[in-house]
Structure formats: C-alpha cells, structure tokens
Design an enzyme around this catalytic site. Structure first.
Site, short mmCIF file in Angstrom:
data_model
loop_
_atom_site.label_atom_id
_atom_site.label_comp_id
_atom_site.label_asym_id
_atom_site.label_seq_id
_atom_site.Cartn_x
_atom_site.Cartn_y
_atom_site.Cartn_z
N HIS A 39 39.58 37.84 41.22
CA HIS A 39 39.73 39.30 41.19
C HIS A 39 41.03 39.77 41.81
CE1 HIS A 39 38.09 43.36 40.90
NE2 HIS A 39 38.48 43.58 42.15
N SER A 54 41.28 46.92 40.24
CA SER A 54 39.85 47.03 40.51
C SER A 54 39.40 48.50 40.36
CB SER A 54 39.56 46.48 41.91
OG SER A 54 38.19 46.37 42.15
N ASP A 64 35.25 36.89 37.32
CA ASP A 64 35.31 37.98 38.30
C ASP A 64 33.94 38.21 38.92
OD1 ASP A 64 35.77 40.39 39.70
OD2 ASP A 64 37.29 40.99 38.25
#
Length: 417
Positions: free
Chosen positions: A398, A139, A370
């Site tokens: 995610h 991320s 996502d």
C-alpha cells in the site's frame, strides 16, 4: 505574509487560508487551512504547474520530511502539501480542542472528502486563479480525488491515484466484511516469515491477561490493544515492525521491556491522529450510519477472537468501540464517536453518472495484495470512471508511493499518454 525557507535543494513556502467550517454556510464559523508549497531550488523561476498532494488517512497531516516521490514530482510541478482540515496546522482536531462533544460531533460531519475538496478549490483559486491543477492522491487521498472528479472536475488538469480507488457504492459493513480476509492473509504471510513469533505473541497475550501492564503514559496495554499492532502489516516499510517489537518483548524473568512498551505505545495510541479513529468508518458512509461496522463484521471471523483459544491473529485498519475506553487520547471523545456512528444522513461522496462521463485524464496504481483497499472494489471503480487507466501490480504494498520515484514516474507517463 507567506513564510519561505530553503534546504536540501528545495524552496518551501508556507500558506494559510481561512475557509468556512461548513461550506454550505459560508457566513458561519471558519477554520484555518495550512499548506506547504515545495519547489526545486533550480526551478524556482519557472512557471511550473501546480500538483496538489492529498495524504492518506483520514486524519493524517501532509508529510513534513521530504517524501521519496518529491524529487520526481519537482521536475514537473510546483507541489502543494495540504494539511487536510483538522490535521497538522489546519485547525487541528484533538481531545484538547474538542471541548463541547455534542457540538463537535455535528462539526465533524464537515471533515470528510466532500469538504476537503471544497477546501482544495478555495486554495486553488487563492494560488492558481482559474487554472486547473494536477492532483496526486495516496490511499484516502485517492478517495478525495474521486470526490473531486465527481463534484469539481473543472478544477482538475489530471489526477494520479495510488492505492486509493474505493468502491463507489459499498457500505461500511461491506468494506470491513471484505477487509478481514485480507488481514488474515497478511497474518499468514507474517507468521510464515517469522514462525517463532507465534509463540512470543501468545506469551505476550497471556502476560497481559495475568498482569496489568502500563504503557509509558500510564494507560493499560490490554490483549486487544496489543492485537491492533497488525495495522502495520499493510505497509512494506513497516511489515517487519511487529517482528522487531516481539524479538525484544521480554527482559529478565518474563517482564515486558520498557523499549517494547514504548514502541508499542507509538503504534497503538491515537494521540497524534484522533480524527482517524473518529472518522475512519464515516469516510465510507453514503446515506447510512456506520453503526460500528468493523465491530459488527468481526463476528463472522472468529480467528480474531482471543477468547477462543486459537493462535493470535492481529487486526488491521479497524476501529472498535472499546478504542474509546482504553486509549486516553480517545476516551474524552467517546460520546462524540457514538453520535457519529449513529448518524445516517451522510451525503453521497461520488456521482457515478458524472464519473462515467469523466474527461479528466486519470491514472491509478492498484496494489494486488493491498491490505487496506480491496482489489476487486478498486477494479470495479476503475472500470466505472471514464478515461481512467490503471496499473495493477504485486511489486508494491500500500505504501508503494513512498518507496521511491518509480510509482509516480509511471503514473505521470500513464496519465499523459
């Protein structure tokens, strides 16, 4: 002297390093960085290459529990779990440590990806000398990896990114304008799975409007704070969390249960990660102010407006000005947040020309659905980075990296191909 301990088949060694608060002023104030080295006990004597893990966020410390991908990583690497500056044991930034808010707002300009990369380079020199190392970015950690490729690719052997390919050029407003439809789609998915929860959510909102309800810490749970529970929708491991909260929300004659309120508090409070709230929009800023981008973009999406009388829709990864009024962990930081939101002289984080000429092997997992990172932004960036190979999948959300060894295993094979 590094501290070492052993358990669960691994050897853990703690490292600390003093670095400049502002890397452009190396003789000025300093902060401490903390990182934990992890190596499989049966591989300890081996001279394994380093893998630096960069956690998502911003404002999240490195994992303390054993992450699901560690067993796969430890076959090939000596892993370094870095507490990014301001988190965990790396001179933490909280309401308790930020005392002079005017000064702190200026200080926090040095807590973005560019500074994190400079920190990583100092840690690499400290632990590995002049040998490049591998990086795994989850991320926001992937955002940092792109900044690494832009500013210090000589320090990198290979890069693996999961759910972390941002746009190289989108403004904060562009990011959130694209995010709201994805959050609505996750709401639709949630209520299709649990249609009965729509009525319960509306009942909770009505109850919070009619009665002042305090969370365990004494602060008030308002309807809009309750609405932020949708932040969990983007992670497969926590997608059902809201349902588990709602099914035990009421007790007796229409009262909200203590169990519900305690669990809600653990999601809506930023006490453990105030940097997330302070810097979340700033991680996208390049030469412009964020100016509360999520709040401005919300005007185009009346579905989230609780006053319009429609069904309750939960928000996602958005920070609003009122967070700094209603969350006790953030309230003392209101003026700091305002100064950061108004600041416009943010340096650029990515070098498109250098990325286009990149020769460091890069592999990225792009999650088709996502909620946090826009798929189209990721695909455009994947095509703009030289040597980057990507894998787009709807098999994972995610948090795919945390589901087991499969995602990392695939990325290792991709990056070495």
């Amino acid at each position: 002297m590094p501290v070492t301990h052993r358990h669960s088949g691994y050897v853990f060694t703690d490292h600390t390093l003093t670095v400049p608060l502002d890397h452009a002023a190396p003789g000025g104030r300093t902060i401490e960085l903390f990182a934990r080295e992890v190596i499989a006990a049966d591989r300890e004597p081996a001279h394994l290459p380093w893998l630096l893990y960069l956690e998502g966020g911003p404002g999240n410390r490195a994992p303390r529990e054993l992450p699901a991908w560690l067993e796969r990583a430890s076959r090939d690497f000596r892993v370094l779990l870095l507490d990014q500056r301001g988190t965990g044991r790396s001179t933490p930034v909280t309401r308790q440590t930020l005392t002079d808010l005017a000064v702190s707002a200026d200080d926090l300009r040095h807590f973005r990806a560019d500074a994190i990369v400079r920190d990583a380079e100092l840690f690499r020199a400290h632990l590995a000398g002049d040998r490049p190392w591998s990086v795994l970015g989850q991320s926001f950690g992937g955002f940092c990896a792109l900044t690494y490729l832009s500013s210090a690719p000589e320090g990198l052997r290979e890069v693996m990114i999961t759910g972390g390919l941002p746009s190289l050029t989108a403004s904060p407003y562009d990011v959130y304008r694209a995010a709201y439809p994805r959050v609505l789609a996750h709401n639709d998915r949630f209520f299709a799975r649990y249609p009965g929860d729509q009525e319960i959510a509306a009942k909770v909102v009505d109850h919070l409007r009619d009665d002042e309800v305090s969370l365990p810490g004494g602060d008030v749970l308002t309807p809009r704070r309750f609405q932020t529970l949708g932040i969990t929708f983007g992670q497969e491991r926590r997608f059902d969390l809201l349902h588990h909260l709602l099914e035990e929300a009421f007790i007796g004659s229409g009262r909200l249960s203590d169990a519900f309120l305690r669990r809600v508090d653990s999601v809506v409070s930023f006490a453990e990660r105030p940097l997330y709230a302070l810097l979340h929009e700033m991680i996208y800023c390049q030469g412009e102010a964020s100016a509360w981008a999520a709040h401005r973009a919300s005007a185009a999406f009346p579905e989230f407006d609780l006053e319009r009388g429609g069904p309750v829709r939960f928000t996602g990864e958005m920070i609003f000005p009122w967070h700094f009024d209603e969350d006790p962990a953030l309230a003392p930081l209101r003026s700091c947040a305002e100064r950061l939101a108004a600041y416009s002289a943010w340096p650029h984080l990515y070098d498109p020309d250098r990325l286009a000429r990149n020769t460091v092997p890069v592999a990225a997992a792009i999650y088709h659905d996502d909620m946090y990172v826009d798929r189209e932004h990721s695909l455009r960036t994947a095509g703009a980075v030289g040597g980057l190979v990507h894998w787009i999948t709807n098999e994972y959300a995610h948090d795919g990296l945390s589901r087991g060894p499969a995602v990392l295993d695939r990325l290792i094979h991709m990056v070495r191909r």
